[in-house]
Design an enzyme around this catalytic site. Structure first.
Site, mmCIF file in Angstrom:
data_model
loop_
_atom_site.group_PDB
_atom_site.id
_atom_site.type_symbol
_atom_site.label_atom_id
_atom_site.label_comp_id
_atom_site.label_asym_id
_atom_site.label_seq_id
_atom_site.Cartn_x
_atom_site.Cartn_y
_atom_site.Cartn_z
ATOM 1 N N TYR A 12 -7.762 -7.716 8.010
ATOM 2 C CA TYR A 12 -8.855 -7.105 7.258
ATOM 3 C C TYR A 12 -10.055 -8.062 7.207
ATOM 4 C CZ TYR A 12 -5.266 -3.681 6.627
ATOM 5 O OH TYR A 12 -4.294 -2.751 6.897
ATOM 6 N N ASN A 54 -3.277 -4.967 13.396
ATOM 7 C CA ASN A 54 -4.701 -4.615 13.450
ATOM 8 C C ASN A 54 -5.427 -5.364 14.570
ATOM 9 O OD1 ASN A 54 -4.821 -2.602 11.479
ATOM 10 N ND2 ASN A 54 -4.923 -4.104 9.825
ATOM 11 N N THR A 69 0.844 -1.193 0.000
ATOM 12 C CA THR A 69 0.000 0.000 0.000
ATOM 13 C C THR A 69 0.878 1.240 0.000
ATOM 14 O OG1 THR A 69 -1.855 -1.070 1.085
ATOM 15 C CG2 THR A 69 -1.619 1.293 1.482
ATOM 16 N N ASN A 97 -3.641 -9.973 7.480
ATOM 17 C CA ASN A 97 -3.341 -8.673 8.120
ATOM 18 C C ASN A 97 -4.514 -7.991 8.817
ATOM 19 O OD1 ASN A 97 -0.866 -9.218 7.097
ATOM 20 N ND2 ASN A 97 -0.900 -7.669 5.483
ATOM 21 N N HIS A 145 -7.134 -10.919 -0.623
ATOM 22 C CA HIS A 145 -6.432 -10.488 0.598
ATOM 23 C C HIS A 145 -7.214 -10.974 1.812
ATOM 24 C CE1 HIS A 145 -4.074 -8.292 3.357
ATOM 25 N NE2 HIS A 145 -4.175 -7.067 2.883
HETATM 26 C C1 LIG Z 1 4.524 0.124 3.211
HETATM 27 C C2 LIG Z 1 3.902 -1.250 3.312
HETATM 28 C C3 LIG Z 1 2.659 -1.464 2.742
HETATM 29 C C4 LIG Z 1 2.068 -2.746 2.794
HETATM 30 N N1 LIG Z 1 0.874 -2.952 2.165
HETATM 31 C C5 LIG Z 1 0.342 -4.204 2.082
HETATM 32 C C6 LIG Z 1 -0.815 -4.461 1.303
HETATM 33 O O1 LIG Z 1 -1.376 -3.582 0.639
HETATM 34 N N2 LIG Z 1 -1.294 -5.741 1.286
HETATM 35 C C7 LIG Z 1 -0.703 -6.752 2.002
HETATM 36 O O2 LIG Z 1 -1.173 -7.892 1.964
HETATM 37 N N3 LIG Z 1 0.420 -6.528 2.731
HETATM 38 C C8 LIG Z 1 0.963 -5.293 2.762
HETATM 39 N N4 LIG Z 1 2.144 -5.083 3.447
HETATM 40 C C9 LIG Z 1 2.877 -6.232 3.990
HETATM 41 C C10 LIG Z 1 3.931 -6.708 2.975
HETATM 42 O O3 LIG Z 1 3.314 -7.258 1.817
HETATM 43 C C11 LIG Z 1 4.867 -7.774 3.580
HETATM 44 O O4 LIG Z 1 4.092 -8.876 4.001
HETATM 45 C C12 LIG Z 1 5.690 -7.228 4.739
HETATM 46 O O5 LIG Z 1 6.287 -5.990 4.382
HETATM 47 C C13 LIG Z 1 6.774 -8.203 5.170
HETATM 48 O O6 LIG Z 1 7.649 -8.490 4.116
HETATM 49 P P1 LIG Z 1 9.119 -7.792 3.994
HETATM 50 O O7 LIG Z 1 9.848 -8.083 5.278
HETATM 51 O O8 LIG Z 1 9.749 -8.425 2.796
HETATM 52 O O9 LIG Z 1 8.876 -6.316 3.812
HETATM 53 C C14 LIG Z 1 2.731 -3.813 3.454
HETATM 54 C C15 LIG Z 1 3.969 -3.562 4.051
HETATM 55 C C16 LIG Z 1 4.560 -2.307 3.984
HETATM 56 C C17 LIG Z 1 5.920 -2.109 4.581
#
Ligand SMILES: Cc1cc2nc3c(=O)[nH]c(=O)nc-3n(C[C@H](O)[C@H](O)[C@H](O)COP(=O)(O)O)c2cc1C
Length: 357
Positions: A178, A233, A26, A176, A173
């Protein structure tokens, strides 16, 4: 031969050139829920990923819970997303749209003063991000039994529009904290009808939504995301290992393109998560499995070599490294992500991270 992040992979209908997946992220840069040309640049820059999963995208006005998140519920949205899918396809990329309903993670400000909806009238701890700054979450309105078919229809309609927009597939989705995750876990679902109580009942809405989306797309173009250990959340469950093992076993029958599991994050552990061992879910699931959460290149190769996952999704690394695949291949240094520009703003911290020269 041992598979690595660079080994091609069949994911449903698609042969991906590598197993390095761009996680859904996001970024809150879509005014009036409408994607922009800047977003097309951002996704085009990242098209060398084996698969791009877009940022979570609202399936209806009721599904919105943050400022400037994109939607997929009007013809205008379709036209705007078409520019993005064309941009990714021009670079030979593959892109799935993440379908999102936030449920209780919202605020009346987004709904003309009406309450957000949820499985049960239980307020999450914490604050909503609104156009008027952070505001305490309110107690949501529990969805009536008669309203649940309309939730399924919201997913179906959004899935149809995603097809019209030229996506290669969609990801449901259900992670997280939702709406669909709120139905799965008993910390947020205390219904006494056929959508609450037993695992079977708590899974029912996800089952119906998945069926509706599969009816539109075919199972080989549909992925699904779960976060079994997630506390984000204000989520909790009394027995997440048993719950998610059940859910994963049920999902087997759909033969989806992939299942996408978010691993326990440091923040989950800090918040007292009951950690679900992904190896348990891997053993219970028969199809293609993506994992995500805190992976670097070495751990990604390892997860694939060990058979824990078929592919690995990267979140924060993809924010800062549009050419992550190339950097991994060359063992090149990585750009550092700037968390202050994650949500909202312009091209800074969005499309201006440098490529390897
Ligand atoms: C800025 C940001 C936005 C995110 N937006 C979403 C999202 O829209 N949908 C989702 O399922 N997870 C979202 N996440 C979670 C990421 O998809 C991911 O699961 C999380 O960052 C852990 O992976 P990483 O350690 O590789 O960053 C978001 C994470 C971050 C940091």
């Amino acid at each position: 031969m041992i598979n690595t992040l660079f080994t091609p992979l069949q994911v449903g209908a698609y042969t991906l050139p590598n197993r390095i997946i761009m996680a859904p992220l996001t970024r809150m840069r879509a005014p009036q829920a409408t994607p922009t040309d800047l977003m097309a640049t951002y996704y085009r820059q990242r098209a060398s990923a084996g698969l791009i999963i877009t940022e979570a995208t609202a399936i209806s006005p009721q599904a919105i819970g943050y400022p400037n998140i994109p939607g997929i519920f009007t013809e205008e949205h379709v036209a705007a997303w078409q520019k993005i899918t064309s941009a990714v396809h021009a670079e030979n990329g593959t892109v799935f749209l993440q379908l999102w309903h936030v449920g209780r993670i919202s605020h009346p400000d987004f709904h003309g003063g009406e309450l957000p909806v949820a499985p049960s009238a239980i307020a999450p701890q914490g604050q909503a991000v609104t156009f008027n700054g952070m505001q305490a979450f309110v107690t949501p309105r529990a969805l009536a039994l008669e309203e649940l078919p309309s939730i399924v229809n919201q997913y179906r309609y959004a899935a149809q529009l995603a097809k019209a927009a030229g996506f290669d597939g969609v990801e449901i989705h259900s992670a997280n904290g939702y709406l669909l995750d709120q139905f799965l876990r008993d910390g947020s679902n205390q219904r006494t009808d056929s959508y609450g109580g037993s695992f079977e009942n708590r899974y029912r809405l996800l089952q119906e939504v998945t069926q509706a989306v599969v009816d539109v797309w075919g199972a080989d173009k549909v992925g699904l995301r779960l976060s079994p250990s997630g506390t984000f959340n204000d989520m909790s469950d009394s027995d997440p290992t048993a719950l998610f093992t059940y859910v994963v076993e049920q999902l087997n029958s759909f033969n989806l393109a992939y299942l996408h599991l978010v691993d326990a994050l440091e923040s989950d552990i800090r918040h007292g998560a009951k950690v679900v061992d992904l190896a348990v879910l891997r053993a219970a699931y028969q199809g293609c499995l993506l994992v995500c959460g805190g992976y670097d290149q070495a751990r990604g190769h390892q997860a694939i070599a060990d058979g824990l996952a078929d592919a690995v999704a990267y979140g924060e690394l993809y924010i800062a490294n549009p050419d992550l695949v190339g950097r991994f291949k060359q063992n090149a240094p990585l750009n550092k992500p700037d968390a202050s520009t994650y949500y909202g703003g312009d091209e800074h911290g969005y499309t201006d991270y440098p490529f390897l020269t």
